[in-house]
Write an enzyme that holds these catalytic residues in place. Sequence first.
Site, mmCIF file in Angstrom:
data_model
loop_
_atom_site.group_PDB
_atom_site.id
_atom_site.type_symbol
_atom_site.label_atom_id
_atom_site.label_comp_id
_atom_site.label_asym_id
_atom_site.label_seq_id
_atom_site.Cartn_x
_atom_site.Cartn_y
_atom_site.Cartn_z
ATOM 1 N N THR A 74 85.709 52.192 66.384
ATOM 2 C CA THR A 74 85.370 53.607 66.543
ATOM 3 C C THR A 74 86.568 54.399 67.038
ATOM 4 O O THR A 74 86.885 55.471 66.507
ATOM 5 C CB THR A 74 84.177 53.766 67.502
ATOM 6 O OG1 THR A 74 83.018 53.188 66.898
ATOM 7 C CG2 THR A 74 83.896 55.233 67.794
ATOM 8 N N GLN A 176 84.123 45.309 57.919
ATOM 9 C CA GLN A 176 83.273 44.267 57.343
ATOM 10 C C GLN A 176 84.039 43.320 56.425
ATOM 11 O O GLN A 176 83.428 42.464 55.774
ATOM 12 C CB GLN A 176 82.105 44.902 56.576
ATOM 13 C CG GLN A 176 81.203 45.788 57.405
ATOM 14 C CD GLN A 176 80.475 45.042 58.514
ATOM 15 O OE1 GLN A 176 80.326 43.828 58.468
ATOM 16 N NE2 GLN A 176 80.040 45.770 59.537
ATOM 17 N N SER A 196 87.756 45.156 63.694
ATOM 18 C CA SER A 196 87.069 45.087 64.982
ATOM 19 C C SER A 196 86.835 43.650 65.380
ATOM 20 O O SER A 196 86.414 42.829 64.553
ATOM 21 C CB SER A 196 85.733 45.836 64.889
ATOM 22 O OG SER A 196 85.006 45.749 66.097
ATOM 23 N N HIS A 198 84.555 42.178 67.419
ATOM 24 C CA HIS A 198 83.214 41.604 67.536
ATOM 25 C C HIS A 198 82.486 41.485 66.199
ATOM 26 O O HIS A 198 81.360 41.000 66.136
ATOM 27 C CB HIS A 198 82.363 42.390 68.549
ATOM 28 C CG HIS A 198 81.854 43.714 68.075
ATOM 29 N ND1 HIS A 198 80.542 43.935 67.786
ATOM 30 C CD2 HIS A 198 82.483 44.889 67.867
ATOM 31 C CE1 HIS A 198 80.367 45.200 67.425
ATOM 32 N NE2 HIS A 198 81.535 45.795 67.470
ATOM 33 N N CYS A 321 74.547 51.758 65.682
ATOM 34 C CA CYS A 321 75.375 52.625 66.526
ATOM 35 C C CYS A 321 74.683 53.938 66.843
ATOM 36 O O CYS A 321 75.316 54.968 66.999
ATOM 37 C CB CYS A 321 76.710 52.911 65.832
ATOM 38 S SG CYS A 321 77.676 51.444 65.472
#
Length: 377
Positions: A74, A176, A196, A198, A321
């Site tokens: 983000t 992704q 990202s 996680h 989110c």
Amino acid sequence: MMSKTRTYLDNNASTPLCPEARAAMVEAMDVMGNPSSVHAEGRAVRALIERAREQVANLIGARASEVVFTSGATEANNTVMAAGWDTICVSGIEHDSVLAPARASGAAIIDLPASTDGRVDLSAVMQPLSEAAAGEGKALLSLMIANNETGVVEPAADAIALAREVGAAVHVDAVQGPGRLPLDFASLGADFLVVSAHKLGGPRGAGALVIRDGVSLPAFVRGGGQERRRRGGTESVAAIAGFGAAAGALARETGAIERAAALRAELEAGVKRMTPEAVIVAQDSARITNTSCIALPGKAAETLVIRLDLEGIAVSAGAACSSGKVGSSHVLEAMGLPPEITRSAIRVSLGPQTREADIAAFLAAWQKVAGPAVIAA
């Protein structure tokens, strides 16, 4: 504490922490010092960060010098959108961490349309993007590598070729991508790419903005010289170390894409067998193999998610989110799908820990919850 009998099928939202990441984080927390200090303790901590930078770069085919650590995707997406563009070309299927800052940036927005198969239509924006880039202003084309809700693989290489032809910069949200499709930043040719931790077995709270060497981007956090003077502040060493270890473990993984494809095929076949009216969104499109977006017309997505949760199955509806809210998917709406699909779609996303028993558990639960007791809102 959650029961060990639960089945976790929401890996596009967050993956379980892999053992390598956990071990690296524990080790990092025991190393004393500030990574910006020049003494031995500081150099030891700095070494952990630089090792992680190499591991992340290796996973995505980038140079270590191009990797800037952030608090997550983000922040990285917001950073690119806020970099002073005059025009941003973006599709409604993008994640909110791209759409919201793009719309708030003050830039002129060129809408990149998507079809019902989930893929964007680049031909529709070539002329307006070319006109925007031809002037004195700065133009950016933003496109995700694969959609987080449908799994559809977007034509990133074609988008980059188009942008190069007209003189626009390119941002790719690749959250992704790692572990789900081949990813090579150098050959892809994007200016900016986001990943990202996680989403690939690392900890929450770490991510990376990959900036192609030679591309200018203003400092987005000032007050220190960290991260090549682009993001000031003492680094979150343990999270970064975990990110790097997860990236290293994923780079060594083999066969995950094929295993996920077989499991998803079993899941989708079972769903269609029990509920022939179910719709597998973008079933005929190229998709990352771990993702299935299933709509059951006449049923409410929120109710399906809750009832599956009560049966011990964790799935989601849309992106995770939105403060726990479940509503009509903006992605499916942008694809032009009808309300009976957009309001009833859930996402099932597999992970490296998913086994046949998990698919069987989902299908057993689906048989219970997909019947007439589920009433659309």
